[in-house]
Design a protein around this motif. Structure first.
Motif, PDB file in Angstrom:
ATOM      1  N   TYR A  27      54.451  60.350 139.625  1.00 13.91           N
ATOM      2  CA  TYR A  27      53.929  60.301 138.253  1.00 13.91           C
ATOM      3  C   TYR A  27      52.503  60.855 138.203  1.00 13.91           C
ATOM      4  CZ  TYR A  27      51.892  58.431 133.988  1.00 13.91           C
ATOM      5  OH  TYR A  27      51.225  58.305 132.792  1.00 13.91           O
ATOM      6  N   PHE A  28      51.632  60.393 139.105  1.00 16.56           N
ATOM      7  CA  PHE A  28      50.250  60.876 139.101  1.00 16.56           C
ATOM      8  C   PHE A  28      50.187  62.364 139.395  1.00 16.56           C
ATOM      9  CE2 PHE A  28      48.902  56.393 139.513  1.00 16.56           C
ATOM     10  CZ  PHE A  28      47.883  56.403 138.569  1.00 16.56           C
ATOM     11  N   ALA A  29      51.042  62.859 140.275  1.00 15.58           N
ATOM     12  CA  ALA A  29      51.062  64.291 140.562  1.00 15.58           C
ATOM     13  C   ALA A  29      51.416  65.081 139.304  1.00 15.58           C
ATOM     14  CB  ALA A  29      52.063  64.592 141.674  1.00 15.58           C
ATOM     15  N   ASN A  30      52.324  64.573 138.501  1.00 10.58           N
ATOM     16  CA  ASN A  30      52.687  65.254 137.265  1.00 10.58           C
ATOM     17  C   ASN A  30      51.605  65.120 136.200  1.00 10.58           C
ATOM     18  OD1 ASN A  30      55.199  66.340 137.992  1.00 10.58           O
ATOM     19  ND2 ASN A  30      56.245  64.404 137.627  1.00 10.58           N
ATOM     20  N   VAL A  31      50.954  63.959 136.141  1.00 16.46           N
ATOM     21  CA  VAL A  31      49.851  63.785 135.184  1.00 16.46           C
ATOM     22  C   VAL A  31      48.739  64.788 135.468  1.00 16.46           C
ATOM     23  CG1 VAL A  31      47.971  62.222 134.527  1.00 16.46           C
ATOM     24  CG2 VAL A  31      50.313  61.377 134.629  1.00 16.46           C
TER      25      VAL A  31
END
Length: 545
Positions: free
Chosen positions: A473-477
């Motif tokens: 999720y953080f990588a996509n954010v």
């Protein structure tokens, strides 16, 4: 006379050659019914495990109190089609999880197998649509394998359905074998079996083409760079970073296996099983070194389909030789007895007899219509999607263009073929996040971890992410196309803190800190931090200015 004889001989030779080619092809796309049964059990188990792991972040990822409330979901993903989009409360989402788990269990035991397979696919498709930001390659592969499973006789062996059929047909004559030439009675070879095997193969072939474009993969340093990214490594992976020579060997071995992946279809029997075991071994190694969720497990389950009849026969002989007391046989008999006693839902449905089908009544026309529908479902539809996924794979590596209608169909069922796992270039930077929040009493806390805001590199970066999905999720954010999601994240952090603490937070700044080191000597190439978003907790929902 001689000319006629020569013509007949030529035709006979051509027909013989075609028969041999057909038999050889069928032998390579055939799947043993026991492999399908083991695959079914594995699918059901993985679905249950997936739901259990996702439930750890149920509120954060799938409810209106999380990082993607439904107003944001429908705004950013207007075309989303998800049953989870109808509910926003945690209890309602948990209820859908329980329903999905019940169908996954029914799939594992083979109860109404075809129907529960389709329903399980719909539920998993809906779950993916509820929050695309947390999906990885393992999720995509699981959904695709479940899609192809709808066209396969997964309940033919080791299932409640099989026990019932055996009980009903105990007094009737067995059906004649309809297996193609070159295929054993224990196997089937259809368009669907070919498609599901090719689906697995396309993942490796496409990924190989992407990796060929990378200097790190072709130079042998890719796995070493990956192990330097501490947010990925765990368990044994934490101890491998210094073994640069071993990591180079793993890189070369993996590239060689990717190049050899077409042999998974060209080989048969024990040679295929040996090659498949090498792939399985590499994925199991991945499972205990890097945090990529259930991806390695999903792949291992998919490889069960490549285990052919000679291997299953040998395994059964070994089991039989070990079961000298007959305890396993008695245990199996008890399971089959209990399976036959399971109540048959839908037993009220009419059964058409041969005489009903023979006359010209409405029943006969209905039966004929159902037969045509079955042919469409089991042959035409999988063949069409097989063509589409091959075309999509070629398009993803620049070898073809997928027509817009085909792209729309693939997008609608989430079957686009883009297998870029650690490719073209591997992850080479350690990244962690700090959410520095200013509280109403003037103090500052890290809203992500509940501690003082600290930008120093943690000793074990992977522990700063609650789960592998949070890391994804953080990588996509962080991605350039997901600016709105930074606001959604900050809004969630503010709301979650204020619900669980007496001292409210007024604003938060989400930072990404990073460090990249050279494999082998540990020299720091780059390091620092930067702000992803500064967010006023009392302000508007989206604050990207």
């Amino acid at each position: 006379m001689d000319r006629t004889s020569s013509t007949q001989t030529a035709r006979s030779r051509i027909a013989g050659a075609v028969d041999r080619l057909s038999a050889a092809f069928a032998a390579r796309v055939a799947i043993d019914l026991r492999a399908l049964a083991a695959f079914r059990i594995g699918l059901g188990a993985v679905l249950i495990a997936d739901l259990a792991l996702r439930s750890r972040s149920l509120t954060a990822f799938y409810t209106d109190y999380g990082v993607l409330p439904r107003r944001a979901l429908f705004s950013d993903y207007s075309a989303t089609q998800s049953l989870y989009g109808f509910v926003g409360e945690p209890w309602a989402v948990a209820l859908l999880f329980a329903v999905a788990g019940a169908f996954a269990l029914a799939l594992a035991v083979g109860y109404r197998t075809r129907a529960v397979t389709v329903v399980s696919w719909v539920l998993l498709f809906s779950l993916h649509g509820r929050n695309p930001m947390v999906l990885n390659a393992g999720d995509s592969l699981l959904l695709m394998l479940l899609f192809w499973s709808a066209f396969l006789p997964l309940g033919a062996r080791w299932s409640v359905d099989a026990a019932r059929r055996a009980d009903r047909s105990a007094d009737s004559e067995p059906e004649p074998n309809s297996a193609p030439a070159g295929v054993s009675d224990a196997s089937i070879a259809t368009v669907a079996t070919m498609a599901v095997l090719i689906q697995m193969l396309l993942m490796y072939v496409t990924n190989a083409v992407h990796k060929f474009e990378s200097e790190q993969w072709m130079g042998g340093d890719a796995v070493a760079y990956i192990t330097q990214a501490d947010q990925l490594t765990y368990l044994f992976g934490n101890y491998l970073a210094e073994l640069h020579g071993l990591l180079r060997a793993f890189t070369v071995l993996w590239v060689v296996l990717l190049v050899a992946s077409p042999l998974l279809l060209l080989l048969t029997g024990f040679p295929r099983a040996v090659l498949g075991s090498l792939f399985v071994g590499m994925h199991l190694g991945m499972a205990v070194t890097i945090r990529v969720g259930l991806f390695p497990v999903v792949v291992v389950v998919g490889f069960l389909l490549f285990v052919q009849t000679p291997v299953w026969d040998a395994a059964e002989r070994v089991v039989a030789s070990l079961d000298r007391s007959g305890s396993l046989a008695r245990w199996r008999a008890r399971l089959e007895s209990r399976a036959r006693s399971v109540p048959a839902l839908g037993a009220w449905a009419p059964r058409w007899t041969a005489s009903d089908r023979a006359d010209g009544s409405d029943t006969s026309r209905l039966s004929a219509g159902l037969a045509r529908g079955q042919v469409l479902f089991t042959t035409v539809l999988p063949y069409a999607f097989l063509v589409l996924i091959v075309l999509s794979s070629a398009s993803s590596v620049g070898y073809a263009d997928t027509p817009d209608p085909a792209e729309e169909v693939l997008d609608a069922v989430e079957m686009e073929q883009s297998w870029q796992m650690f490719a073209p270039d591997p992850i080479d930077t350690t990244r962690w996040y700090v959410a520095a929040g200013t509280l109403e009493d003037g103090s500052e806390r890290d809203l992500l971890h509940g501690s003082a805001a600290d930008f120093e590199r943690p000793s074990r970066v992977e522990t700063t992410y609650p789960t592998a999905r949070w890391r994804k999720y953080f990588a996509n954010v962080y991605g350039a196309d997901n600016e709105n999601h930074r606001s959604y994240l900050a809004n969630y952090l503010c709301s979650d803190w204020n619900r669980t603490h007496q001292t409210a937070v007024e604003n938060v700044t989400v930072y990404q800190a990073y460090e990249r080191t050279t494999p082998g000597n540990g020299t720091v190439e780059a390091a620092g931090e930067f702000a992803l978003i500064e967010y006023d907790c009392s302000g508007e929902f989206i604050q990207n200015e």
